[in-house]
Design an enzyme around this catalytic site. Structure first.
Site, PDB file in Angstrom:
ATOM      1  N   LYS A 118       0.827  -1.209   0.000  1.00  0.00           N
ATOM      2  CA  LYS A 118       0.000   0.000   0.000  1.00  0.00           C
ATOM      3  C   LYS A 118       0.857   1.253   0.000  1.00  0.00           C
ATOM      4  O   LYS A 118       0.515   2.243  -0.647  1.00  0.00           O
ATOM      5  CB  LYS A 118      -0.955   0.004   1.208  1.00  0.00           C
ATOM      6  CG  LYS A 118      -2.077  -0.997   1.039  1.00  0.00           C
ATOM      7  CD  LYS A 118      -3.287  -0.674   1.871  1.00  0.00           C
ATOM      8  CE  LYS A 118      -4.432  -1.594   1.469  1.00  0.00           C
ATOM      9  NZ  LYS A 118      -5.643  -1.409   2.223  1.00  0.00           N
ATOM     10  N   LYS A 202      -4.311 -10.587  -7.517  1.00  0.00           N
ATOM     11  CA  LYS A 202      -5.639 -10.831  -6.938  1.00  0.00           C
ATOM     12  C   LYS A 202      -6.614  -9.755  -7.401  1.00  0.00           C
ATOM     13  O   LYS A 202      -6.210  -8.619  -7.693  1.00  0.00           O
ATOM     14  CB  LYS A 202      -5.563 -10.900  -5.409  1.00  0.00           C
ATOM     15  CG  LYS A 202      -5.451  -9.576  -4.720  1.00  0.00           C
ATOM     16  CD  LYS A 202      -5.820  -9.676  -3.244  1.00  0.00           C
ATOM     17  CE  LYS A 202      -5.921  -8.260  -2.691  1.00  0.00           C
ATOM     18  NZ  LYS A 202      -6.893  -8.014  -1.710  1.00  0.00           N
ATOM     19  N   LYS A 205     -10.087  -3.793  -5.834  1.00  0.00           N
ATOM     20  CA  LYS A 205     -10.800  -2.599  -6.305  1.00  0.00           C
ATOM     21  C   LYS A 205      -9.835  -1.500  -6.732  1.00  0.00           C
ATOM     22  O   LYS A 205     -10.231  -0.554  -7.387  1.00  0.00           O
ATOM     23  CB  LYS A 205     -11.731  -2.071  -5.215  1.00  0.00           C
ATOM     24  CG  LYS A 205     -11.011  -1.673  -3.958  1.00  0.00           C
ATOM     25  CD  LYS A 205     -11.964  -1.232  -2.894  1.00  0.00           C
ATOM     26  CE  LYS A 205     -11.298  -1.159  -1.542  1.00  0.00           C
ATOM     27  NZ  LYS A 205     -11.043  -2.449  -0.928  1.00  0.00           N
TER      28      LYS A 205
HETATM   29  P1  ATP Z   1      -7.506  -3.387  -2.089  1.00  0.00           P
HETATM   30  O1  ATP Z   1      -8.001  -2.411  -3.077  1.00  0.00           O
HETATM   31  O2  ATP Z   1      -6.836  -2.782  -0.920  1.00  0.00           O
HETATM   32  O3  ATP Z   1      -6.754  -4.525  -2.727  1.00  0.00           O
HETATM   33  P2  ATP Z   1      -9.493  -5.305  -1.713  1.00  0.00           P
HETATM   34  O4  ATP Z   1     -10.377  -5.144  -2.852  1.00  0.00           O
HETATM   35  O5  ATP Z   1      -8.478  -6.407  -1.705  1.00  0.00           O
HETATM   36  O6  ATP Z   1      -8.789  -3.966  -1.428  1.00  0.00           O
HETATM   37  P3  ATP Z   1     -10.014  -5.509   1.086  1.00  0.00           P
HETATM   38  O7  ATP Z   1     -10.839  -4.479   1.753  1.00  0.00           O
HETATM   39  O8  ATP Z   1      -8.543  -5.481   1.294  1.00  0.00           O
HETATM   40  O9  ATP Z   1     -10.386  -5.494  -0.450  1.00  0.00           O
HETATM   41  O10 ATP Z   1     -10.504  -6.948   1.483  1.00  0.00           O
HETATM   42  C1  ATP Z   1     -11.665  -7.237   2.185  1.00  0.00           C
HETATM   43  C2  ATP Z   1     -11.835  -8.730   2.372  1.00  0.00           C
HETATM   44  O11 ATP Z   1     -12.053  -9.365   1.128  1.00  0.00           O
HETATM   45  C3  ATP Z   1     -10.648  -9.444   3.009  1.00  0.00           C
HETATM   46  O12 ATP Z   1     -11.088 -10.475   3.863  1.00  0.00           O
HETATM   47  C4  ATP Z   1      -9.912  -9.979   1.839  1.00  0.00           C
HETATM   48  O13 ATP Z   1      -9.110 -11.058   2.170  1.00  0.00           O
HETATM   49  C5  ATP Z   1     -11.074 -10.355   0.912  1.00  0.00           C
HETATM   50  N1  ATP Z   1     -10.659 -10.256  -0.466  1.00  0.00           N
HETATM   51  C6  ATP Z   1     -10.277  -9.145  -1.118  1.00  0.00           C
HETATM   52  N2  ATP Z   1      -9.945  -9.416  -2.378  1.00  0.00           N
HETATM   53  C7  ATP Z   1     -10.124 -10.745  -2.533  1.00  0.00           C
HETATM   54  C8  ATP Z   1      -9.932 -11.651  -3.622  1.00  0.00           C
HETATM   55  N3  ATP Z   1      -9.509 -11.229  -4.784  1.00  0.00           N
HETATM   56  N4  ATP Z   1     -10.214 -12.944  -3.436  1.00  0.00           N
HETATM   57  C9  ATP Z   1     -10.668 -13.393  -2.250  1.00  0.00           C
HETATM   58  N5  ATP Z   1     -10.857 -12.608  -1.183  1.00  0.00           N
HETATM   59  C10 ATP Z   1     -10.586 -11.296  -1.305  1.00  0.00           C
HETATM   60  N1  LTN Z   2      -7.411  -5.618   7.132  1.00  0.00           N
HETATM   61  C1  LTN Z   2      -8.613  -6.159   6.614  1.00  0.00           C
HETATM   62  C2  LTN Z   2      -9.867  -5.515   7.172  1.00  0.00           C
HETATM   63  C3  LTN Z   2      -9.971  -5.727   8.638  1.00  0.00           C
HETATM   64  C4  LTN Z   2     -10.291  -6.951   9.297  1.00  0.00           C
HETATM   65  C5  LTN Z   2     -10.274  -6.646  10.689  1.00  0.00           C
HETATM   66  C6  LTN Z   2     -10.587  -8.237   8.850  1.00  0.00           C
HETATM   67  C7  LTN Z   2      -9.774  -4.799   9.605  1.00  0.00           C
HETATM   68  N2  LTN Z   2      -9.967  -5.332  10.839  1.00  0.00           N
HETATM   69  C8  LTN Z   2     -10.528  -7.637  11.626  1.00  0.00           C
HETATM   70  C9  LTN Z   2     -10.838  -9.204   9.811  1.00  0.00           C
HETATM   71  C10 LTN Z   2     -10.800  -8.907  11.182  1.00  0.00           C
HETATM   72  C11 LTN Z   2      -8.580  -5.964   5.107  1.00  0.00           C
HETATM   73  O1  LTN Z   2      -7.881  -5.162   4.597  1.00  0.00           O
HETATM   74  N3  LTN Z   2      -9.334  -6.705   4.415  1.00  0.00           N
END
Ligand code: ATP
Ligand code: LTN
Length: 334
Positions: A118, A202, A205
């Site tokens: 990040k 992966k 967003k």
């Molecule tokens: P970022 O833009 O930071 O990559 P993100 O889209 O990965 O964000 P997060 O908010 O980091 O979303 O993730 C929220 C939850 O969704 C977490 O439990 C994460 O492990 C799960 N998750 C996110 N992306 C995936 C994916 N591609 N496949 C499976 N699980 C995911």
């Molecule tokens: N870091 C996680 C979001 C998150 C989370 C938590 C998930 C913050 N606190 C506690 C499980 C339990 C993410 O970026 N997806």
């Protein structure tokens, strides 16, 4: 490593209200929560204080928090069974994070890969906040406040859960057995849904509209995005033998259709990518459309949603304040 579905445990998880939720978030997180709430005590949090660790638009945040909570409910998280709440409504999270930071070795936090990823994406060094660095300690507080046994997350969060375990162990060793040791729960097939345009990354967003399917995408947009998703050279539909791009599409097909591997492989044997992709788009549209309808209703008038979050706040505060009280007591605070 397949994990059994937990039962009679306390489950905690959360998502950041930082943008469009996508099918990776749904399959990797929310859909699992819905299954887990049946036989466990479950808390699902909108972790708004995590979302402000990187530059964001304050004018949009309130709506994004409500959007995320509405999506939890629309996807089937049941407020009669689970506690649904907003992190910043329970002050104990930030308070415990500070207390835990006193037993957290700095060196262990420097190893977190999410921080490295990040911070690399931010435009200037000044935009890398102390909060982004200490984010995993706040996440540990989220989890440890509720005597959580199981944390359902995608694979990318395992390192943070390991840190939370390490913090709990250090705390208990130093002050006595107050904190419960949490474990990550990672559903295997959907642990990592990959980008539609690059199967090595992966689905996220942050990588642009074309790389993911948002939970709010219209049928038309879903058809277009799937039609232009990358594939491998030969159309082989096999969960084991296809290349990474097609394996990812097959995993998405399986998760949404809930069909067996062999049935899916058989259905597309000898067919081309066009047929497969058309069918995949319809499977996704069919699964998402009831969620989208419910979401629309919840967001049109947010009275019910705000009431649910208020109730969640009170229920969460009770548990969190009791843990915080114990922590302060053993730490010798007055
Ligand atoms: P970022 O833009 O930071 O990559 P993100 O889209 O990965 O964000 P997060 O908010 O980091 O979303 O993730 C929220 C939850 O969704 C977490 O439990 C994460 O492990 C799960 N998750 C996110 N992306 C995936 C994916 N591609 N496949 C499976 N699980 C995911
Ligand atoms: N870091 C996680 C979001 C998150 C989370 C938590 C998930 C913050 N606190 C506690 C499980 C339990 C993410 O970026 N997806």
């Amino acid at each position: 490593m397949a994990q059994n579905l937990p039962s009679n445990k306390t489950i905690f998880s959360g998502l950041q209200p930082s943008g469009n939720l996508h099918i990776g978030n749904y399959l990797g997180a929310i859909k699992q929560w819905v299954r887990l709430q049946e036989n466990n005590t479950a808390l699902f949090c909108v972790v708004d204080q995590h979302a402000i660790t990187v530059p964001y638009e304050p004018k949009e945040l309130q709506n994004r928090i409500l959007d995320a909570a509405a999506m939890y409910l629309a996807a089937g998280v049941n407020p009669e069974k689970s506690i649904i709440f907003v992190q910043s409504h329970v002050a104990a999270h930030t308070e415990l994070a500070w207390l835990l930071s006193t037993v957290t070795p700095y060196g262990n936090v420097t190893r977190m890969t999410q921080f490295k990823d990040k911070s690399k994406k931010l435009s200037s060094k000044d935009a890398i906040s102390l909060a982004l660095f200490s984010y995993p300690v706040l996440m540990a507080a989220d989890i440890l406040l509720y005597n959580t046994n199981v944390v359902p997350v995608g694979e990318d969060q395992v390192q943070h859960i390991e840190l939370a375990r390490d913090i709990a162990e250090r705390f208990n060793k130093q002050y006595g057995p107050v904190l419960t040791m949490p474990e990550a729960y990672i559903p295997q097939e959907t642990a990592r849904i990959m980008s539609l345009t690059d199967p090595k990354k992966k689905m996220s967003k942050s990588d642009g509209e074309k790389t993911y399917i948002a939970l709010t995408d219209t049928a038309e947009v879903i058809r277009k995005k799937i039609a232009s998703a990358v594939t491998d050279t030969d159309p082989i539909f096999s969960f084991k033998k296809s290349g990474p791009a097609v394996q990812n599409l097959l995993a998405i097909y399986k998760a949404f259709s809930e069909k067996e591997d062999q049935d899916i492989e058989k259905a597309f044997e000898g067919k081309g990518y066009k047929d497969f992709k058309e069918s995949l788009a319809e499977v996704i549209i069919t699964a998402l459309s009831p969620i989208q309808e419910k979401y629309k209703t919840l967001r049109e008038d947010d009275t019910d949603l705000r009431f649910t979050l208020g109730r969640g706040m009170h229920r969460a505060q009770q548990i969190a304040n009791s843990t915080l009280h114990q922590v302060k007591e053993v730490m010798g605070l007055l």
